[in-house]
Motif scaffolding. Structure first.
Motif, PDB file in Angstrom:
ATOM      1  N   MET A   1     -27.755   9.242-113.323  1.00  0.00           N
ATOM      2  CA  MET A   1     -28.857   9.861-112.617  1.00  0.00           C
ATOM      3  C   MET A   1     -29.861   8.820-112.150  1.00  0.00           C
ATOM      4  O   MET A   1     -30.927   9.157-111.686  1.00  0.00           O
ATOM      5  CB  MET A   1     -29.531  10.895-113.510  1.00  0.00           C
ATOM      6  CG  MET A   1     -28.592  12.017-113.958  1.00  0.00           C
ATOM      7  SD  MET A   1     -27.555  12.647-112.647  1.00  0.00           S
ATOM      8  CE  MET A   1     -28.527  13.927-111.978  1.00  0.00           C
ATOM      9  N   LYS A   2     -29.506   7.558-112.291  1.00  0.00           N
ATOM     10  CA  LYS A   2     -30.413   6.483-111.914  1.00  0.00           C
ATOM     11  C   LYS A   2     -30.742   6.519-110.416  1.00  0.00           C
ATOM     12  O   LYS A   2     -31.859   6.235-110.020  1.00  0.00           O
ATOM     13  CB  LYS A   2     -29.764   5.145-112.285  1.00  0.00           C
ATOM     14  CG  LYS A   2     -30.633   3.946-112.077  1.00  0.00           C
ATOM     15  CD  LYS A   2     -29.912   2.695-112.562  1.00  0.00           C
ATOM     16  CE  LYS A   2     -30.701   1.451-112.219  1.00  0.00           C
ATOM     17  NZ  LYS A   2     -29.994   0.238-112.584  1.00  0.00           N
ATOM     18  N   ALA A   3     -29.774   6.907-109.573  1.00  0.00           N
ATOM     19  CA  ALA A   3     -29.994   6.921-108.127  1.00  0.00           C
ATOM     20  C   ALA A   3     -30.866   8.093-107.695  1.00  0.00           C
ATOM     21  O   ALA A   3     -31.540   8.019-106.676  1.00  0.00           O
ATOM     22  CB  ALA A   3     -28.662   6.977-107.389  1.00  0.00           C
ATOM     23  N   LYS A   4     -30.837   9.178-108.449  1.00  0.00           N
ATOM     24  CA  LYS A   4     -31.591  10.392-108.129  1.00  0.00           C
ATOM     25  C   LYS A   4     -31.268  10.916-106.729  1.00  0.00           C
ATOM     26  O   LYS A   4     -32.088  11.570-106.098  1.00  0.00           O
ATOM     27  CB  LYS A   4     -33.087  10.163-108.280  1.00  0.00           C
ATOM     28  CG  LYS A   4     -33.522   9.849-109.695  1.00  0.00           C
ATOM     29  CD  LYS A   4     -35.022   9.690-109.771  1.00  0.00           C
ATOM     30  CE  LYS A   4     -35.588   9.471-111.123  1.00  0.00           C
ATOM     31  NZ  LYS A   4     -34.994   8.696-112.085  1.00  0.00           N
ATOM     32  N   SER A   5     -30.064  10.589-106.233  1.00  0.00           N
ATOM     33  CA  SER A   5     -29.666  10.985-104.886  1.00  0.00           C
ATOM     34  C   SER A   5     -28.168  10.743-104.724  1.00  0.00           C
ATOM     35  O   SER A   5     -27.575   9.983-105.483  1.00  0.00           O
ATOM     36  CB  SER A   5     -30.436  10.148-103.861  1.00  0.00           C
ATOM     37  OG  SER A   5     -29.909  10.320-102.563  1.00  0.00           O
ATOM     38  N   THR A   6     -27.576  11.371-103.723  1.00  0.00           N
ATOM     39  CA  THR A   6     -26.182  11.081-103.383  1.00  0.00           C
ATOM     40  C   THR A   6     -26.117  10.168-102.166  1.00  0.00           C
ATOM     41  O   THR A   6     -25.034   9.878-101.666  1.00  0.00           O
ATOM     42  CB  THR A   6     -25.397  12.377-103.108  1.00  0.00           C
ATOM     43  OG1 THR A   6     -26.058  13.098-102.047  1.00  0.00           O
ATOM     44  CG2 THR A   6     -25.291  13.233-104.352  1.00  0.00           C
ATOM     45  N   ASP A   7     -27.268   9.716-101.699  1.00  0.00           N
ATOM     46  CA  ASP A   7     -27.329   8.799-100.573  1.00  0.00           C
ATOM     47  C   ASP A   7     -26.586   7.510-100.933  1.00  0.00           C
ATOM     48  O   ASP A   7     -26.775   6.945-102.014  1.00  0.00           O
ATOM     49  CB  ASP A   7     -28.795   8.482-100.255  1.00  0.00           C
ATOM     50  CG  ASP A   7     -28.928   7.452 -99.153  1.00  0.00           C
ATOM     51  OD1 ASP A   7     -28.554   7.767 -98.003  1.00  0.00           O
ATOM     52  OD2 ASP A   7     -29.379   6.328 -99.456  1.00  0.00           O
ATOM     53  N   VAL A   8     -25.735   7.043-100.024  1.00  0.00           N
ATOM     54  CA  VAL A   8     -24.891   5.868-100.291  1.00  0.00           C
ATOM     55  C   VAL A   8     -25.721   4.652-100.702  1.00  0.00           C
ATOM     56  O   VAL A   8     -25.405   3.981-101.688  1.00  0.00           O
ATOM     57  CB  VAL A   8     -24.016   5.529 -99.063  1.00  0.00           C
ATOM     58  CG1 VAL A   8     -23.267   4.224 -99.269  1.00  0.00           C
ATOM     59  CG2 VAL A   8     -23.036   6.658 -98.782  1.00  0.00           C
TER      60      VAL A   8
ATOM     61  N   ALA B   1     -28.676   4.514-102.044  1.00  0.00           N
ATOM     62  CA  ALA B   1     -29.301   4.731-103.349  1.00  0.00           C
ATOM     63  C   ALA B   1     -28.290   4.573-104.477  1.00  0.00           C
ATOM     64  O   ALA B   1     -28.579   3.962-105.505  1.00  0.00           O
ATOM     65  CB  ALA B   1     -29.939   6.120-103.407  1.00  0.00           C
ATOM     66  N   VAL B   2     -27.082   5.103-104.278  1.00  0.00           N
ATOM     67  CA  VAL B   2     -26.029   4.990-105.296  1.00  0.00           C
ATOM     68  C   VAL B   2     -25.599   3.531-105.431  1.00  0.00           C
ATOM     69  O   VAL B   2     -25.454   3.018-106.540  1.00  0.00           O
ATOM     70  CB  VAL B   2     -24.827   5.895-104.963  1.00  0.00           C
ATOM     71  CG1 VAL B   2     -23.668   5.631-105.910  1.00  0.00           C
ATOM     72  CG2 VAL B   2     -25.238   7.364-105.004  1.00  0.00           C
ATOM     73  N   ARG B   3     -25.414   2.839-104.305  1.00  0.00           N
ATOM     74  CA  ARG B   3     -25.031   1.420-104.340  1.00  0.00           C
ATOM     75  C   ARG B   3     -26.068   0.606-105.105  1.00  0.00           C
ATOM     76  O   ARG B   3     -25.733  -0.211-105.956  1.00  0.00           O
ATOM     77  CB  ARG B   3     -24.889   0.887-102.919  1.00  0.00           C
ATOM     78  CG  ARG B   3     -24.437  -0.556-102.867  1.00  0.00           C
ATOM     79  CD  ARG B   3     -24.397  -1.139-101.455  1.00  0.00           C
ATOM     80  NE  ARG B   3     -23.733  -0.296-100.500  1.00  0.00           N
ATOM     81  CZ  ARG B   3     -24.296   0.151 -99.375  1.00  0.00           C
ATOM     82  NH1 ARG B   3     -25.540  -0.163 -99.071  1.00  0.00           N
ATOM     83  NH2 ARG B   3     -23.617   0.899 -98.540  1.00  0.00           N
ATOM     84  N   SER B   4     -27.332   0.861-104.818  1.00  0.00           N
ATOM     85  CA  SER B   4     -28.408   0.142-105.492  1.00  0.00           C
ATOM     86  C   SER B   4     -28.428   0.439-106.993  1.00  0.00           C
ATOM     87  O   SER B   4     -28.619  -0.466-107.817  1.00  0.00           O
ATOM     88  CB  SER B   4     -29.747   0.516-104.863  1.00  0.00           C
ATOM     89  OG  SER B   4     -30.804  -0.111-105.523  1.00  0.00           O
ATOM     90  N   ALA B   5     -28.202   1.697-107.349  1.00  0.00           N
ATOM     91  CA  ALA B   5     -28.209   2.091-108.763  1.00  0.00           C
ATOM     92  C   ALA B   5     -27.040   1.469-109.528  1.00  0.00           C
ATOM     93  O   ALA B   5     -27.163   1.131-110.709  1.00  0.00           O
ATOM     94  CB  ALA B   5     -28.163   3.607-108.886  1.00  0.00           C
ATOM     95  N   LEU B   6     -25.906   1.300-108.868  1.00  0.00           N
ATOM     96  CA  LEU B   6     -24.728   0.739-109.530  1.00  0.00           C
ATOM     97  C   LEU B   6     -24.773  -0.786-109.645  1.00  0.00           C
ATOM     98  O   LEU B   6     -24.147  -1.360-110.529  1.00  0.00           O
ATOM     99  CB  LEU B   6     -23.454   1.148-108.789  1.00  0.00           C
ATOM    100  CG  LEU B   6     -23.052   2.608-108.890  1.00  0.00           C
ATOM    101  CD1 LEU B   6     -21.849   2.891-108.005  1.00  0.00           C
ATOM    102  CD2 LEU B   6     -22.764   2.996-110.326  1.00  0.00           C
ATOM    103  N   SER B   7     -25.497  -1.450-108.757  1.00  0.00           N
ATOM    104  CA  SER B   7     -25.549  -2.913-108.757  1.00  0.00           C
ATOM    105  C   SER B   7     -26.019  -3.441-110.099  1.00  0.00           C
ATOM    106  O   SER B   7     -27.108  -3.110-110.566  1.00  0.00           O
ATOM    107  CB  SER B   7     -26.489  -3.423-107.665  1.00  0.00           C
ATOM    108  OG  SER B   7     -25.843  -3.391-106.430  1.00  0.00           O
TER     109      SER B   7
END
Length: 85
Positions: free
Chosen positions: A1-8, A10-16
């Motif tokens: 839930m770190k990205a708080k979004s399904t936006d690509v 945001a997810v990429r940033s959260a996974l980095s």
């Protein structure tokens, strides 16, 4: 839930750089190229009876041994190959 979004983005940033522990060992999402780094587990299929099979653990190789270095950025590759835009 770190990205708080399904936006690509945001997810990429959260996974980095994300790190975690799994049943095969520690894993890390390498920030520079978004590659999931994990140990290499080698199994061997073995006979376990008539018409049955099983797996035997042969070896586990550390991430540092099996993970390739990140590729250079596209500009650096082109420069190394003598190409220009």
């Amino acid at each position: 839930m770190k990205a708080k979004s399904t936006d690509v983005a945001a997810v990429r940033s959260a996974l980095s750089g994300l790190k975690g522990t799994t049943i095969i060992g520690d894993v890390e999402m390498r920030a520079v190229d978004h590659q999931l780094l994990r140990p290499l587990v080698v199994l061997e299929a073995i006979k376990a009876g008539d018409g049955k099979g099983d797996f035997a653990l042969k070896s586990v190789h550390a991430t540092q041994v099996v993970a390739p270095a990140p590729s250079p950025p596209r500009d650096a590759r082109s420069e190394r190959l003598g190409r220009t835009s």
